[in-house]
Design a protein around this motif. Sequence first.
Motif, PDB file in Angstrom:
ATOM      1  N   PHE A  22      32.404  32.568   4.175  1.00  0.00           N
ATOM      2  CA  PHE A  22      31.526  33.023   3.105  1.00  0.00           C
ATOM      3  C   PHE A  22      31.818  32.226   1.855  1.00  0.00           C
ATOM      4  O   PHE A  22      32.921  31.715   1.662  1.00  0.00           O
ATOM      5  CB  PHE A  22      31.684  34.527   2.843  1.00  0.00           C
ATOM      6  CG  PHE A  22      33.092  34.964   2.538  1.00  0.00           C
ATOM      7  CD1 PHE A  22      33.544  35.037   1.227  1.00  0.00           C
ATOM      8  CD2 PHE A  22      33.968  35.297   3.557  1.00  0.00           C
ATOM      9  CE1 PHE A  22      34.843  35.428   0.945  1.00  0.00           C
ATOM     10  CE2 PHE A  22      35.263  35.699   3.291  1.00  0.00           C
ATOM     11  CZ  PHE A  22      35.710  35.771   1.977  1.00  0.00           C
ATOM     12  N   ILE A  23      30.809  32.096   1.003  1.00  0.00           N
ATOM     13  CA  ILE A  23      30.940  31.383  -0.256  1.00  0.00           C
ATOM     14  C   ILE A  23      30.413  32.303  -1.353  1.00  0.00           C
ATOM     15  O   ILE A  23      29.332  32.878  -1.225  1.00  0.00           O
ATOM     16  CB  ILE A  23      30.145  30.054  -0.243  1.00  0.00           C
ATOM     17  CG1 ILE A  23      30.681  29.143   0.861  1.00  0.00           C
ATOM     18  CG2 ILE A  23      30.221  29.367  -1.608  1.00  0.00           C
ATOM     19  CD1 ILE A  23      29.875  27.874   1.086  1.00  0.00           C
ATOM     20  N   THR A  35      42.476  36.563   5.841  1.00  0.00           N
ATOM     21  CA  THR A  35      41.500  35.844   5.034  1.00  0.00           C
ATOM     22  C   THR A  35      42.185  34.820   4.142  1.00  0.00           C
ATOM     23  O   THR A  35      43.246  35.076   3.595  1.00  0.00           O
ATOM     24  CB  THR A  35      40.693  36.836   4.162  1.00  0.00           C
ATOM     25  OG1 THR A  35      40.053  37.784   5.011  1.00  0.00           O
ATOM     26  CG2 THR A  35      39.643  36.122   3.321  1.00  0.00           C
ATOM     27  N   SER A  36      41.552  33.669   4.022  1.00  0.00           N
ATOM     28  CA  SER A  36      41.955  32.633   3.064  1.00  0.00           C
ATOM     29  C   SER A  36      40.803  32.441   2.094  1.00  0.00           C
ATOM     30  O   SER A  36      39.643  32.368   2.509  1.00  0.00           O
ATOM     31  CB  SER A  36      42.223  31.307   3.766  1.00  0.00           C
ATOM     32  OG  SER A  36      43.317  31.409   4.623  1.00  0.00           O
ATOM     33  N   LYS A  37      41.138  32.374   0.813  1.00  0.00           N
ATOM     34  CA  LYS A  37      40.131  32.089  -0.210  1.00  0.00           C
ATOM     35  C   LYS A  37      40.612  30.888  -1.013  1.00  0.00           C
ATOM     36  O   LYS A  37      41.764  30.844  -1.439  1.00  0.00           O
ATOM     37  CB  LYS A  37      39.943  33.287  -1.152  1.00  0.00           C
ATOM     38  CG  LYS A  37      39.260  34.465  -0.505  1.00  0.00           C
ATOM     39  CD  LYS A  37      39.033  35.583  -1.508  1.00  0.00           C
ATOM     40  CE  LYS A  37      38.253  36.730  -0.890  1.00  0.00           C
ATOM     41  NZ  LYS A  37      37.991  37.800  -1.874  1.00  0.00           N
ATOM     42  N   LYS A  38      39.713  29.931  -1.194  1.00  0.00           N
ATOM     43  CA  LYS A  38      40.043  28.719  -1.938  1.00  0.00           C
ATOM     44  C   LYS A  38      39.017  28.528  -3.046  1.00  0.00           C
ATOM     45  O   LYS A  38      37.820  28.527  -2.796  1.00  0.00           O
ATOM     46  CB  LYS A  38      40.043  27.501  -1.030  1.00  0.00           C
ATOM     47  CG  LYS A  38      40.379  26.214  -1.762  1.00  0.00           C
ATOM     48  CD  LYS A  38      40.832  25.141  -0.831  1.00  0.00           C
ATOM     49  CE  LYS A  38      41.201  23.864  -1.555  1.00  0.00           C
ATOM     50  NZ  LYS A  38      42.380  23.939  -2.355  1.00  0.00           N
ATOM     51  N   PRO A  63      35.354  27.416 -13.001  1.00  0.00           N
ATOM     52  CA  PRO A  63      35.137  27.860 -11.615  1.00  0.00           C
ATOM     53  C   PRO A  63      33.670  27.734 -11.213  1.00  0.00           C
ATOM     54  O   PRO A  63      32.777  28.100 -11.966  1.00  0.00           O
ATOM     55  CB  PRO A  63      35.544  29.329 -11.628  1.00  0.00           C
ATOM     56  CG  PRO A  63      36.347  29.524 -12.860  1.00  0.00           C
ATOM     57  CD  PRO A  63      35.889  28.486 -13.835  1.00  0.00           C
ATOM     58  N   VAL A  64      33.448  27.179 -10.032  1.00  0.00           N
ATOM     59  CA  VAL A  64      32.094  27.048  -9.484  1.00  0.00           C
ATOM     60  C   VAL A  64      31.888  28.069  -8.383  1.00  0.00           C
ATOM     61  O   VAL A  64      30.918  28.818  -8.390  1.00  0.00           O
ATOM     62  CB  VAL A  64      31.852  25.622  -8.942  1.00  0.00           C
ATOM     63  CG1 VAL A  64      30.497  25.526  -8.260  1.00  0.00           C
ATOM     64  CG2 VAL A  64      31.969  24.611 -10.055  1.00  0.00           C
ATOM     65  N   CYS A  65      32.817  28.088  -7.436  1.00  0.00           N
ATOM     66  CA  CYS A  65      32.688  29.022  -6.318  1.00  0.00           C
ATOM     67  C   CYS A  65      34.021  29.144  -5.605  1.00  0.00           C
ATOM     68  O   CYS A  65      34.971  28.432  -5.904  1.00  0.00           O
ATOM     69  CB  CYS A  65      31.601  28.559  -5.345  1.00  0.00           C
ATOM     70  SG  CYS A  65      31.986  27.051  -4.451  1.00  0.00           S
ATOM     71  N   LEU A  66      34.072  30.068  -4.695  1.00  0.00           N
ATOM     72  CA  LEU A  66      35.219  30.155  -3.804  1.00  0.00           C
ATOM     73  C   LEU A  66      34.703  30.166  -2.379  1.00  0.00           C
ATOM     74  O   LEU A  66      33.614  30.661  -2.098  1.00  0.00           O
ATOM     75  CB  LEU A  66      36.105  31.365  -4.095  1.00  0.00           C
ATOM     76  CG  LEU A  66      35.635  32.788  -3.811  1.00  0.00           C
ATOM     77  CD1 LEU A  66      35.738  33.158  -2.359  1.00  0.00           C
ATOM     78  CD2 LEU A  66      36.456  33.756  -4.620  1.00  0.00           C
ATOM     79  N   ILE A  67      35.491  29.582  -1.506  1.00  0.00           N
ATOM     80  CA  ILE A  67      35.162  29.559  -0.085  1.00  0.00           C
ATOM     81  C   ILE A  67      36.155  30.471   0.614  1.00  0.00           C
ATOM     82  O   ILE A  67      37.373  30.344   0.415  1.00  0.00           O
ATOM     83  CB  ILE A  67      35.249  28.136   0.487  1.00  0.00           C
ATOM     84  CG1 ILE A  67      34.241  27.228  -0.223  1.00  0.00           C
ATOM     85  CG2 ILE A  67      34.992  28.141   1.993  1.00  0.00           C
ATOM     86  CD1 ILE A  67      34.340  25.776   0.152  1.00  0.00           C
ATOM     87  N   GLY A  68      35.637  31.386   1.388  1.00  0.00           N
ATOM     88  CA  GLY A  68      36.477  32.306   2.140  1.00  0.00           C
ATOM     89  C   GLY A  68      36.326  32.082   3.633  1.00  0.00           C
ATOM     90  O   GLY A  68      35.229  31.827   4.121  1.00  0.00           O
ATOM     91  N   ILE A  69      37.447  32.151   4.327  1.00  0.00           N
ATOM     92  CA  ILE A  69      37.460  32.048   5.785  1.00  0.00           C
ATOM     93  C   ILE A  69      38.258  33.240   6.284  1.00  0.00           C
ATOM     94  O   ILE A  69      39.368  33.496   5.821  1.00  0.00           O
ATOM     95  CB  ILE A  69      38.103  30.737   6.262  1.00  0.00           C
ATOM     96  CG1 ILE A  69      37.308  29.544   5.739  1.00  0.00           C
ATOM     97  CG2 ILE A  69      38.184  30.706   7.792  1.00  0.00           C
ATOM     98  CD1 ILE A  69      37.943  28.209   6.030  1.00  0.00           C
TER      99      ILE A  69
END
Length: 151
Positions: free
Chosen positions: A26-27, A102-105, A114-120
């Motif tokens: 997810f973003i 979950t990992s969030k970067k 900040p622009v966005c975060l990517i979650g896996i």
Amino acid sequence: MITHYPFPDDVLEFQELIDLLPLAIFIKNAESKILAMNKACELQWGINFKNIQGTDGSQFFSSEQMRQFLGRDKEVFRSFHQIEFEGIIPNYSLGHKRIVRTSKKPLYNKCGKPVCLIGISMDITERREAEQSIMEMTTLSMKLLHTIARL
């Protein structure tokens, strides 16, 4: 379908690519609004992207869960680093909970904003259940051996 993707690449190609991946992806933007998610994420959360797109998800998750989600989002943006954690997430459509890792970067623009975060996110429910079964069998075996030793 991604409609507000913050990068100039081909949106359709990007969606097709992330839909091929088996992990939930997810973003979110800097305000924690969901910009994109893949099919695996839809299945894990039990929510169709069309129904959550552009929101923070509060219409699907409890206020306590939202506090945790948003707190982690703020943490990742403040830290400028990827964070990893385990937690419980409900599957909205199936009505049951899953244990996920979950990992969030975070991603920033050239000015450091900040622009966005990517979650896996990976479902580890079955692994945790297997670990629990092994612990229970080990405890039972130890009790049995102790009883036999006293005979």
